[in-house]
Write a protein that holds these residues in place. Structure first.
Motif, PDB file in Angstrom:
ATOM      1  N   MET A 107      -8.912   1.229 -11.619  1.00 18.66           N
ATOM      2  CA  MET A 107      -9.580   1.930 -10.512  1.00 18.66           C
ATOM      3  C   MET A 107      -8.647   2.953  -9.861  1.00 18.66           C
ATOM      4  SD  MET A 107     -12.680   0.841 -10.368  1.00 18.66           S
ATOM      5  CE  MET A 107     -12.693   0.575 -12.129  1.00 18.66           C
ATOM      6  N   THR A 108      -9.060   4.208  -9.895  1.00 12.58           N
ATOM      7  CA  THR A 108      -8.158   5.257  -9.370  1.00 12.58           C
ATOM      8  C   THR A 108      -8.068   5.198  -7.844  1.00 12.58           C
ATOM      9  OG1 THR A 108     -10.000   6.776  -9.477  1.00 12.58           O
ATOM     10  CG2 THR A 108      -8.443   6.893 -11.280  1.00 12.58           C
ATOM     11  N   GLN A 109      -9.165   4.766  -7.169  1.00 19.36           N
ATOM     12  CA  GLN A 109      -9.070   4.731  -5.702  1.00 19.36           C
ATOM     13  C   GLN A 109      -7.983   3.755  -5.244  1.00 19.36           C
ATOM     14  OE1 GLN A 109     -12.517   5.027  -2.869  1.00 19.36           O
ATOM     15  NE2 GLN A 109     -11.807   3.017  -2.233  1.00 19.36           N
ATOM     16  N   PHE A 110      -7.852   2.619  -5.951  1.00 21.75           N
ATOM     17  CA  PHE A 110      -6.798   1.664  -5.578  1.00 21.75           C
ATOM     18  C   PHE A 110      -5.436   2.340  -5.741  1.00 21.75           C
ATOM     19  CE2 PHE A 110      -3.564  -1.473  -6.759  1.00 21.75           C
ATOM     20  CZ  PHE A 110      -3.532  -2.201  -5.579  1.00 21.75           C
ATOM     21  N   LYS A 111      -5.261   3.035  -6.852  1.00 21.36           N
ATOM     22  CA  LYS A 111      -3.964   3.676  -7.099  1.00 21.36           C
ATOM     23  C   LYS A 111      -3.660   4.699  -6.013  1.00 21.36           C
ATOM     24  CE  LYS A 111      -4.305   3.007 -12.037  1.00 21.36           C
ATOM     25  NZ  LYS A 111      -4.894   3.613 -13.211  1.00 21.36           N
ATOM     26  N   GLU A 112      -4.704   5.496  -5.643  1.00 22.56           N
ATOM     27  CA  GLU A 112      -4.485   6.527  -4.614  1.00 22.56           C
ATOM     28  C   GLU A 112      -4.199   5.896  -3.259  1.00 22.56           C
ATOM     29  OE1 GLU A 112      -7.607   9.559  -6.702  1.00 22.56           O
ATOM     30  OE2 GLU A 112      -8.073   8.870  -4.661  1.00 22.56           O
ATOM     31  N   LYS A 113      -4.990   4.867  -2.902  1.00 23.87           N
ATOM     32  CA  LYS A 113      -4.844   4.294  -1.553  1.00 23.87           C
ATOM     33  C   LYS A 113      -3.607   3.415  -1.438  1.00 23.87           C
ATOM     34  CE  LYS A 113      -9.296   5.047   0.398  1.00 23.87           C
ATOM     35  NZ  LYS A 113     -10.408   4.651   1.213  1.00 23.87           N
ATOM     36  N   ALA A 114      -3.245   2.726  -2.526  1.00 24.87           N
ATOM     37  CA  ALA A 114      -2.067   1.853  -2.456  1.00 24.87           C
ATOM     38  C   ALA A 114      -0.787   2.696  -2.503  1.00 24.87           C
ATOM     39  CB  ALA A 114      -2.087   0.859  -3.608  1.00 24.87           C
ATOM     40  N   GLY A 115      -0.876   3.865  -3.113  1.00 22.51           N
ATOM     41  CA  GLY A 115       0.283   4.763  -3.189  1.00 22.51           C
ATOM     42  C   GLY A 115       1.401   4.166  -4.019  1.00 22.51           C
ATOM     43  N   ALA A 116       2.622   4.543  -3.661  1.00 22.74           N
ATOM     44  CA  ALA A 116       3.778   4.137  -4.469  1.00 22.74           C
ATOM     45  C   ALA A 116       4.065   2.643  -4.307  1.00 22.74           C
ATOM     46  CB  ALA A 116       4.985   4.953  -4.062  1.00 22.74           C
ATOM     47  N   ASN A 117       3.718   2.101  -3.132  1.00 26.96           N
ATOM     48  CA  ASN A 117       4.072   0.716  -2.846  1.00 26.96           C
ATOM     49  C   ASN A 117       2.912  -0.247  -3.142  1.00 26.96           C
ATOM     50  OD1 ASN A 117       5.460  -1.479  -1.990  1.00 26.96           O
ATOM     51  ND2 ASN A 117       5.756  -0.776   0.129  1.00 26.96           N
ATOM     52  N   LYS A 118       2.549  -0.335  -4.402  1.00 28.81           N
ATOM     53  CA  LYS A 118       1.396  -1.136  -4.835  1.00 28.81           C
ATOM     54  C   LYS A 118       1.544  -2.615  -4.493  1.00 28.81           C
ATOM     55  CE  LYS A 118      -0.050  -1.161  -9.173  1.00 28.81           C
ATOM     56  NZ  LYS A 118      -0.237  -0.743 -10.569  1.00 28.81           N
ATOM     57  N   GLU A 119       2.802  -3.116  -4.630  1.00 30.95           N
ATOM     58  CA  GLU A 119       3.065  -4.542  -4.393  1.00 30.95           C
ATOM     59  C   GLU A 119       2.738  -4.936  -2.959  1.00 30.95           C
ATOM     60  OE1 GLU A 119       4.333  -6.848  -6.713  1.00 30.95           O
ATOM     61  OE2 GLU A 119       3.746  -5.202  -8.052  1.00 30.95           O
ATOM     62  N   ASN A 120       2.790  -3.967  -2.070  1.00 34.94           N
ATOM     63  CA  ASN A 120       2.599  -4.259  -0.654  1.00 34.94           C
ATOM     64  C   ASN A 120       1.157  -4.014  -0.189  1.00 34.94           C
ATOM     65  OD1 ASN A 120       3.873  -5.227   1.617  1.00 34.94           O
ATOM     66  ND2 ASN A 120       4.108  -3.168   2.495  1.00 34.94           N
ATOM     67  N   ALA A 121       0.291  -3.576  -1.102  1.00 31.36           N
ATOM     68  CA  ALA A 121      -1.120  -3.343  -0.725  1.00 31.36           C
ATOM     69  C   ALA A 121      -1.812  -4.697  -0.570  1.00 31.36           C
ATOM     70  CB  ALA A 121      -1.811  -2.518  -1.808  1.00 31.36           C
ATOM     71  N   SER A 122      -2.876  -4.736   0.237  1.00 31.04           N
ATOM     72  CA  SER A 122      -3.576  -6.021   0.407  1.00 31.04           C
ATOM     73  C   SER A 122      -4.330  -6.378  -0.875  1.00 31.04           C
ATOM     74  CB  SER A 122      -4.553  -5.941   1.589  1.00 31.04           C
ATOM     75  OG  SER A 122      -5.681  -5.162   1.248  1.00 31.04           O
ATOM     76  N   VAL A 123      -4.530  -7.684  -1.062  1.00 27.84           N
ATOM     77  CA  VAL A 123      -5.326  -8.146  -2.203  1.00 27.84           C
ATOM     78  C   VAL A 123      -6.754  -7.606  -2.043  1.00 27.84           C
ATOM     79  CG1 VAL A 123      -6.248 -10.213  -3.357  1.00 27.84           C
ATOM     80  CG2 VAL A 123      -3.905 -10.209  -2.484  1.00 27.84           C
ATOM     81  N   GLY A 124      -7.194  -7.516  -0.763  1.00 28.40           N
ATOM     82  CA  GLY A 124      -8.540  -6.988  -0.482  1.00 28.40           C
ATOM     83  C   GLY A 124      -8.730  -5.585  -1.031  1.00 28.40           C
ATOM     84  N   LEU A 125      -7.683  -4.753  -0.912  1.00 31.89           N
ATOM     85  CA  LEU A 125      -7.798  -3.375  -1.409  1.00 31.89           C
ATOM     86  C   LEU A 125      -7.990  -3.373  -2.928  1.00 31.89           C
ATOM     87  CD1 LEU A 125      -7.670  -0.426  -0.333  1.00 31.89           C
ATOM     88  CD2 LEU A 125      -5.260  -0.413  -0.968  1.00 31.89           C
ATOM     89  N   MET A 126      -7.345  -4.304  -3.575  1.00 32.26           N
ATOM     90  CA  MET A 126      -7.458  -4.399  -5.041  1.00 32.26           C
ATOM     91  C   MET A 126      -8.877  -4.840  -5.463  1.00 32.26           C
ATOM     92  SD  MET A 126      -5.254  -4.608  -7.755  1.00 32.26           S
ATOM     93  CE  MET A 126      -5.735  -4.638  -9.450  1.00 32.26           C
ATOM     94  N   VAL A 127      -9.410  -5.834  -4.734  1.00 35.97           N
ATOM     95  CA  VAL A 127     -10.725  -6.363  -5.153  1.00 35.97           C
ATOM     96  C   VAL A 127     -11.902  -5.691  -4.413  1.00 35.97           C
ATOM     97  CG1 VAL A 127      -9.855  -8.587  -5.989  1.00 35.97           C
ATOM     98  CG2 VAL A 127     -10.542  -8.377  -3.606  1.00 35.97           C
ATOM     99  N   TYR A 128     -11.587  -4.637  -3.687  1.00 34.97           N
ATOM    100  CA  TYR A 128     -12.598  -3.838  -2.966  1.00 34.97           C
ATOM    101  C   TYR A 128     -13.825  -3.529  -3.843  1.00 34.97           C
ATOM    102  CZ  TYR A 128     -13.976   0.534  -0.413  1.00 34.97           C
ATOM    103  OH  TYR A 128     -14.637   1.522   0.261  1.00 34.97           O
ATOM    104  N   PRO A 129     -13.638  -3.082  -5.107  1.00 36.07           N
ATOM    105  CA  PRO A 129     -14.830  -2.745  -5.909  1.00 36.07           C
ATOM    106  C   PRO A 129     -15.720  -3.959  -6.202  1.00 36.07           C
ATOM    107  CG  PRO A 129     -12.836  -1.841  -6.911  1.00 36.07           C
ATOM    108  CD  PRO A 129     -12.382  -2.782  -5.830  1.00 36.07           C
TER     109      PRO A 129
END
Ligand code: AQP
Length: 336
Positions: A107-129
């Motif tokens: 999912m490109t939106q996750f990549k764009e919104k999580a930015g460079a610090n993917k490890e620190n993004a919420s699990v919710g952002l990942m499973v948003y779709p």
């Protein structure tokens, strides 16, 4: 055969802008006369990024006000907030178990919104779709009006529906949804950078036209909007690789319900300052009355809360019935 039903959502994450309007809300309004429609303020999606609780509350009300001000009839449509109907989150869990990690990783939106610090993004952002798929499929919606940026998430919704139908051998229990993406301006771009989409979370307010901007601000933002040195082309091909020019022409076309080639017939060969003043006029004519109405509606919070309460009750009836069927298919029992 599924009954035709429209579902779409908007996040209460700040000022709604011209992109949200032309990409989604304008279409919501047109569809209300053709389909049964469910429009959701997706507050559970909003918290995938940190939100200030007080601001979130006021953004929820402002989103309802924007829907109504743009022309949605709360009597005719179901307008709800996601957190009021628990089945959204319950079905999302089931879909967490249906969707594959590899699908979400693409999912490109996750990549764009999580930015460079993917490890620190919420699990919710990942499973948003997966939650988005649950929002739509909970109502067995068949059509989803969205901006082009959401196309990939809708493809995932289709994949989840197919896999669920297949895994549980339940025919076409979930419909395979059709995206309804506007033709003339599927993705409104930033006024400062024609390669980036217009967005609520972009730091510079100059990058977007907010629905509540006044006449002078709109005029000033359009005057300052980035363009290039060439004049407006006479043919659509002349807009190729001219991201900013293409964006402004598409906005004009969409606001006036005309094709891009007709805009070029009228303005081809002219310079941008002439075009920009006409563009400002069109935006002011369409957007300022909505902004004024939003401000008026925000003075009557009880009315806005009542819209959500009524809509959420209606939505909950459909959602509970469908969730029971889904639990039966999956083999889950609910004793409360
Ligand atoms: N720039 C855009 N052009 C066309 N359509 C757009 N949409 C959003 N931006 C554009 C459409 O608006 C609907 C609601 O979007 P959302 O608020 O739920 O989420 P978003 O896509 O994440 O919007 P933003 O403005 O970019 O918010 P932030 O900055 O908070 O992430 C969707 O149908 C979307 O396609």
């Amino acid at each position: 055969m599924h009954k035709k039903r429209v579902f779409s959502g908007v996040q209460p994450t700040g000022n709604l802008h011209l992109g949200n309007y032309l990409g989604a809300i304008k279409n919501f309004v047109d569809l209300q006369n053709k389909f049964e429609c469910v429009y959701c303020i997706v507050d559970l999606h909003a918290i995938t990024n940190r939100q200030d609780p007080k601001e979130l509350e006021s953004n929820i009300l402002e989103t309802v006000a924007s829907f109504v001000a743009a022309g949605l009839n709360p009597e005719k449509n179901i307008i709800l907030n996601q957190a009021s109907v628990a089945a959204h989150a319950e079905l999302a869990w089931i879909f967490n178990c249906v969707a594959r990690i590899g699908w979400l990783n693409r999912m490109t939106q996750f990549k764009e919104k999580a930015g460079a610090n993917k490890e620190n993004a919420s699990v919710g952002l990942m499973v948003y779709p997966n939650l988005m798929a649950a929002d739509i499929l909970l109502y067995k919606a068949t059509h989803v009006p969205v901006g082009e940026d959401q196309k990939q998430h809708l493809e995932l919704t289709r994949d989840i529906a197919k896999k669920f139908n297949n895994d549980f051998n339940c025919g076409e229990y979930f419909p395979i949804v059709e995206p309804l993406i506007p033709k003339e301006v599927s993705r409104v771009m930033s006024l400062r950078d024609g390669k980036k989409k217009m967005s609520k979370s972009e730091e510079s307010d100059q990058s977007r036209i907010n629905l509540k901007d006044n006449k002078d601000l709109i005029d000033q933002k359009i005057k300052k909007a980035k363009t290039d040195a060439a004049s407006i082309p006479t043919e659509v091909g002349g807009l190729k690789n001219r991201h900013e020019a293409s964006n402004l022409v598409s906005i004009y076309a969409s606001l006036n319900n005309i094709k891009v080639e007709n805009v070029l017939k009228d303005f081809g060969g002219k310079n941008f300052s002439t075009f920009k003043s006409k563009l400002s006029e069109s935006i002011i004519e369409k957007i300022c009355p909505i902004g004024d109405e939003i401000n008026k509606l925000l003075k009557n919070k009880d009315y806005l809360y009542k819209i959500l309460e009524n809509g959420s009750k209606k939505a909950d009836l459909i959602a509970k019935k469908n969730l029971k069927e889904i639990y039966d298919i999956v083999g889950l029992k609910k004793f409360s």
